[in-house]
Write an enzyme that holds these catalytic residues in place. Sequence first.
Site, PDB file in Angstrom:
ATOM      1  N   HIS A 100       0.880  -1.171   0.000  1.00  0.00           N
ATOM      2  CA  HIS A 100       0.000   0.000   0.000  1.00  0.00           C
ATOM      3  C   HIS A 100       0.917   1.220   0.000  1.00  0.00           C
ATOM      4  CE1 HIS A 100      -2.357  -2.988   2.376  1.00  0.00           C
ATOM      5  NE2 HIS A 100      -3.427  -2.442   1.839  1.00  0.00           N
ATOM      6  N   ASP A 103       2.308   1.997   3.373  1.00  0.00           N
ATOM      7  CA  ASP A 103       3.216   1.023   4.006  1.00  0.00           C
ATOM      8  C   ASP A 103       4.650   1.465   3.813  1.00  0.00           C
ATOM      9  OD1 ASP A 103       1.005  -0.648   4.272  1.00  0.00           O
ATOM     10  OD2 ASP A 103       1.485  -1.806   2.472  1.00  0.00           O
ATOM     11  N   GLU A 267      -8.728 -13.816  -1.651  1.00  0.00           N
ATOM     12  CA  GLU A 267      -8.043 -14.099  -0.374  1.00  0.00           C
ATOM     13  C   GLU A 267      -8.779 -15.236   0.328  1.00  0.00           C
ATOM     14  OE1 GLU A 267      -6.492 -10.885   1.938  1.00  0.00           O
ATOM     15  OE2 GLU A 267      -7.184 -11.769   3.814  1.00  0.00           O
ATOM     16  N   HIS A 270     -10.949 -14.288   3.291  1.00  0.00           N
ATOM     17  CA  HIS A 270     -12.151 -13.542   2.916  1.00  0.00           C
ATOM     18  C   HIS A 270     -13.210 -14.496   2.381  1.00  0.00           C
ATOM     19  CE1 HIS A 270      -9.630  -9.620   2.157  1.00  0.00           C
ATOM     20  NE2 HIS A 270      -9.447 -10.138   3.353  1.00  0.00           N
ATOM     21  N   ASP A 295      -4.453 -13.850  -2.472  1.00  0.00           N
ATOM     22  CA  ASP A 295      -3.875 -13.485  -1.178  1.00  0.00           C
ATOM     23  C   ASP A 295      -3.857 -14.755  -0.346  1.00  0.00           C
ATOM     24  OD1 ASP A 295      -3.333 -10.905  -1.816  1.00  0.00           O
ATOM     25  OD2 ASP A 295      -4.533  -9.990  -0.236  1.00  0.00           O
ATOM     26  N   ASP A 306     -10.845 -11.706  10.068  1.00  0.00           N
ATOM     27  CA  ASP A 306      -9.730 -11.956   9.166  1.00  0.00           C
ATOM     28  C   ASP A 306      -8.473 -12.170  10.001  1.00  0.00           C
ATOM     29  OD1 ASP A 306      -8.806 -12.088   6.567  1.00  0.00           O
ATOM     30  OD2 ASP A 306      -8.610  -9.931   6.283  1.00  0.00           O
ATOM     31  N   ASP A 308      -5.821 -13.754   9.192  1.00  0.00           N
ATOM     32  CA  ASP A 308      -4.611 -13.631   8.348  1.00  0.00           C
ATOM     33  C   ASP A 308      -3.487 -14.546   8.809  1.00  0.00           C
ATOM     34  OD1 ASP A 308      -5.765 -11.779   6.662  1.00  0.00           O
ATOM     35  OD2 ASP A 308      -4.891 -10.028   7.633  1.00  0.00           O
ATOM     36  N   ASP A 337      -0.628 -12.475   2.388  1.00  0.00           N
ATOM     37  CA  ASP A 337      -1.311 -11.434   3.174  1.00  0.00           C
ATOM     38  C   ASP A 337      -1.581 -12.072   4.535  1.00  0.00           C
ATOM     39  OD1 ASP A 337      -2.648  -9.308   4.114  1.00  0.00           O
ATOM     40  OD2 ASP A 337      -4.202  -9.253   2.573  1.00  0.00           O
TER      41      ASP A 337
END
Length: 437
Positions: A100, A103, A267, A270, A295, A306, A308, A337
């Site tokens: 991003h 980031d 993802e 998700h 992802d 999420d 992750d 991710d």
Amino acid sequence: MKEIFDVQKIKYEGAQSKNPLAFKFYDPERVILGKKMKEHLPFAMAWWHNLGAAGTDMFGRDTACKSFGAEKGTMAHAKAKVDAGFEFMTKLGVEYFCFHDVDLVPEADDINETNARLDEISDYILSKMNETGIKCLWGTANMFSNPRFMNGAGSTNSAEVFCFAAAQIKKALDLTVKFGGKGYVFWGGREGYETLLNTDVKFELDNIARLMRMAVDYGRSIGFTGDFYIEPKPKEPMKHQYDFDAATAIGFLRQYGLDKDFKMNIEANHATLAGHTFEHELRISAINGMLGSIDANQGDMLLGWDTDEFPFDVYSTTLCMYEVLKAGGLSGGFNFDAKNRRPSNTAEDMFHAFILGMDSFALGLIKAAKIIEDGRIDEFVKEKYASFDSELGKKITSGKTDLCELSDIACKLGCAQMPSSGKQEYLEGVLNTIMFG
Ligand code: XLS
Ligand code: NI
Ligand code: NI
């Protein structure tokens, strides 16, 4: 230059190895179905999790140290993250990164200052890319953290905030093109709503599409030839998110004439939040010609958000790779991710996490290739629909009949034969023998 991580280059040592800092299954040069593992599996590092996330959650502060020897919130720290990131990727043989805008640098109050910082850091990143051969998988703009996006970015109620979304996308696209990125992602974290009592859904959807159209036009005008991606997610942070799942996002893209420029970035976590399996989302994307990128992470069955996590569930990576192989591979790649669990707080844990993720996908690839070579599952699915190879079936699939004719046929038959068995348990047994036999 002094190394940041006290770890040697990670090598493949095979499943017998007890070395925690070695690959057990990911053997980049091994050929599977005519292609090297590393070509099947273009892995990417997510800048935000790997170089940013240090364990802060709703109830506690950082547990890990990601200062990389510099003071957080400074450009020196932004540079230290670049050094750490490129050393990390090189040591693991990870050939791509995703980012991003914010980031990469600490975000300033004034967007002009943020953009100047981005110019500076992106020159530095580019020099590291040239030095190492590491590439950019995709870029994106973070349009969910800054308080101005509290009511969304494309879906905001403020025309001024809409301009800031446009400005961030423009800059993030500039950076993506500068890095030669393959894709550009829209993850609509705040593009949704909490209650219809304060929301004009139609207006918001129209505006999101307008923003995406402008992004496509701008991207193409500066030479971006890659794919735009929507990354569907049903909820979190918003209660209702517009890009609920692949089917919803694909419908949206078609409605607004954006489907030629966009694909899906699916993802795993998700997918499960949307009440689907990972492989379902991949299949829906693939059959619509929109399987772009992945992802690569996993959620927790017992937690409704999420999480992750680094992928560990080999059934899931296998069924994912089965979809990817059948779709002819990805034009994008596999972006981790994912983040370490909060108590896994050492630099070595960062390596363990990637080794786990890369090995889980390598195993998934090996097993998925076996499913294809074995052929029983594909054969069964083909056979299951064999009735449509009959004269009657062909009449239907070629569109050469109508409701009345078919109704007459049914009435003449009086009662139908039962369709053939779905044989789920048999097929699950086949899968298990392929996995463990
Ligand atoms: C959050 C998303 C996000 C996107 C990029 O849930 O996964 O990290 O991948 O904005
Ligand atoms: Ni994501
Ligand atoms: Ni996510």
